[in-house]
Each structure stands twice: as structure tokens, then as C-alpha cells.
Design a protein around this motif. Structure first.
Motif, PDB file in Angstrom:
ATOM      1  N   THR A 111       0.823  -1.208   0.000  1.00  0.00           N
ATOM      2  CA  THR A 111       0.000   0.000   0.000  1.00  0.00           C
ATOM      3  C   THR A 111       0.858   1.260   0.000  1.00  0.00           C
ATOM      4  O   THR A 111       0.652   2.181  -0.797  1.00  0.00           O
ATOM      5  CB  THR A 111      -0.926  -0.004   1.227  1.00  0.00           C
ATOM      6  OG1 THR A 111      -1.804  -1.125   1.148  1.00  0.00           O
ATOM      7  CG2 THR A 111      -1.753   1.277   1.288  1.00  0.00           C
ATOM      8  N   ASP A 112       1.842   1.316   0.890  1.00  0.00           N
ATOM      9  CA  ASP A 112       2.664   2.520   1.024  1.00  0.00           C
ATOM     10  C   ASP A 112       3.537   2.756  -0.208  1.00  0.00           C
ATOM     11  O   ASP A 112       3.645   3.891  -0.705  1.00  0.00           O
ATOM     12  CB  ASP A 112       3.538   2.414   2.270  1.00  0.00           C
ATOM     13  CG  ASP A 112       2.736   2.415   3.557  1.00  0.00           C
ATOM     14  OD1 ASP A 112       1.566   2.830   3.535  1.00  0.00           O
ATOM     15  OD2 ASP A 112       3.294   1.984   4.590  1.00  0.00           O
ATOM     16  N   ALA A 115       1.494   3.832  -3.242  1.00  0.00           N
ATOM     17  CA  ALA A 115       1.076   5.231  -3.147  1.00  0.00           C
ATOM     18  C   ALA A 115       2.216   6.166  -3.538  1.00  0.00           C
ATOM     19  O   ALA A 115       2.009   7.184  -4.203  1.00  0.00           O
ATOM     20  CB  ALA A 115       0.595   5.534  -1.731  1.00  0.00           C
TER      21      ALA A 115
END
Length: 272
Positions: A111-112, A115
Motif C-alpha cells: 500500500t505505502d 502510493a
């Protein structure tokens, strides 16, 4: 637009003690591609940026460290690349973060990083061998709760004087910090001895208690040797730590009781 000059490269930065995805620093690919005449909408190639992370760790829900070697692939079609120092700082911010399981840690990274890159990034974990084949028993899968990460806690060490053994115990969970730079130092440690049988859970807790301790590699190994000697009273003892390399150098301090032959072979740890 973010540029390398805006990042943490070349600057003194404190190593993070808490999880912080904002450490990740994206740099747009467009500007550099325009300089060499590449059209973002019609790239003449396919590909990815493959990262190998050898110093990756987090805590399980009971506070025991977990480690992995990760392969991260950032597609070349992503609008941003991930600046390397920020990536390293981000990974180190996971060191004190608890996750329910390994998959939760992996998905958080996905996720990080996605992003930051602006596109889906893949993350694969491989767990390094905890002890080299034939080198003894690993402590790392023991089901223990841990909540102390510094300073070293020799009071965890004990041994059963009624059971005398000759054995080798190992752990890949040794971590301390450089007393000068604050950078994390990672190692696998091997403990070979003859004497009263050392309590496994206590030894693992003791080794993990170095996690936030600041001391040079050599001094850590001498402290481990001295405190096991004092608390567990082996007839003889041998301690070796294999630290991951930095700047092309790895160091492997070895300390043993007088009369013990030095290791006959040099072995590179997977993370080295």
C-alpha cells in the motif's frame, strides 16, 4: 515537482523509531525522460525497478521480531521512482511496528510503496534460513512474548545445572545500533557451548534486548560472551555474529574460550 535536491540524500537524518510512510520520497520520472527524448505515453521499452531488501524486520503481535528478505518491483510505467535513502528510512521505520502476521506487514508495504510510486508495486517475502544447515537449533520460532528492546538484559539468562550438554544455538534476530551514526546493525548469531543447558526462551529474550542498544559490533559480541559466561557458567563457550555488509564490508566478530580453534570455514549469511 520533487527533485533529488529536495530529498534526504546527502543530509544528516535521524533514523526513525516509529512507522512513518511519509518518509517515502517520490521523484517524477517525466523530467529525466524528457531530457533523453522519451515520451511517457509511448515508451520504447517495458521493465521494472527491482529492489532487494536484506535488512527488513518488524514485530509480531506479541512483540517478537520477524525478519524477511523482500523483493520489490516498481513498474517502469509508474509516474514516480522511489528515492533510495527515503526507502531505507521507511523500511527501518517498520522495526518497532507490530503486525498481526507476516501478510499484514507485506500488504502494508504494498500500500505505502504503491502510493509513493503512483502505480501498483509488488512485494514478495522470502524468509532467510535461521541457522545454517548442520549448525544447531534456531531460537527464532519460539512462541514467546517480548517487550524489552534495550538496554541488554542479562537477567533473562539462566541454565539448568542438572542437565549438561554440548550444543549450538542460533538466532537471526540480533539487531543493535551504531553508537556514532544511529544506523541499525543486523546480524545472525551462533552460540556454541558445553555446560549447563541454557534456557531457550530466556536466551532469545536476551538477544532481542539488544534491538535498540547502541554499541559497536565487536563490543556487542564481547558483551554476549561475557554475560552468558557469568550467568550460565558453561565450561567453554564460542560466540560468532555475522553482520550484514555496509559499504561493501561485512564484519563477523568471533569470541571463544581459550583453546577453542577458530572457525575452519567462513560462511556468508544470506543477508550478507
Amino acid at each position: 515537482m520533487n527533485t533529488p535536491q529536495d530529498s534526504s540524500l546527502g543530509r544528516e537524518v535521524a533514523y526513525p523509531s516509529q512507522y512513518d510512510p511519509a518518509l517515502l520520497f517520490p521523484i517524477p520520472r517525466r523530467g529525466a525522460r524528457e531530457e533523453i527524448g522519451l515520451d511517457e505515453a509511448a515508451l520504447p521499452f517495458v521493465g521494472h525497478d527491482r529492489w532487494q531488501a536484506y535488512e527488513l524486520s518488524w514485530l509480531d503481535r506479541r512483540g517478537k521480531p520477524r525478519i524477511a528478505v523482500a523483493t520489490i518491483r516498481v513498474p517502469c510505467t509508474s509516474p514516480n521512482l522511489i528515492e533510495s535513502k527515503s526507502f531505507k528510512l521507511y523500511l527501518n521505520s517498520l522495526n518497532s511496528t507490530r503486525f498481526d502476521d507476516d501478510e499484514a506487514a507485506r500488504l502494508r508495504m504494498v500500500t505505502d510503496l504503491s502510493a509513493c510510486a503512483g502505480a501498483v508495486v509488488t512485494v514478495q517475502f522470502g524468509v532467510p534460513p535461521l541457522v545454517e544447515e548442520g549448525e544447531g537449533e534456531s531460537l527464532d520460532e519460539r512462541d514467546v512474548a517480548i517487550d524489552r528492546y534495550g538496554p541488554p538484559a542479562p537477567e533473562y539468562l539462566s541454565a539448568n545445572a542438572d542437565e549438561v550438554v554440548t550444543e549450538t544455538l542460533g538466532s537471526a534476530l540480533l539487531k543493535s545500533n551504531c553508537p556514532v551514526t544511529g544506523q541499525p546493525d543486523w546480524a545472525s548469531v551462533s552460540i556454541r557451548y558445553h555446560g549447563p543447558k541454557i534456557d531457550r526462551d530466556g536466551l532469545l529474550r536476551y538477544l532481542v534486548s539488544y534491538r535498540e542498544h547502541a554499541e559497536f559490533h565487536e563490543q556487542c559480541v564481547e558483551r554476549i560472551f561475557s554475560e552468558i559466561s557469568q550467568r550460565c557458567r558453561p565450561e567453554w563457550l564460542e560466540v560468532e555474529a555475522r553482520y550484514t555488509r555496509r559499504g561493501g564490508l561485512d564484519i563477523n566478530p568471533w569470541r571463544a574460550s581459550p583453546g577453542i580453534a577458530q572457525p575452519a570455514r567462513t560462511v556468508r549469511d544470506l543477508r550478507q
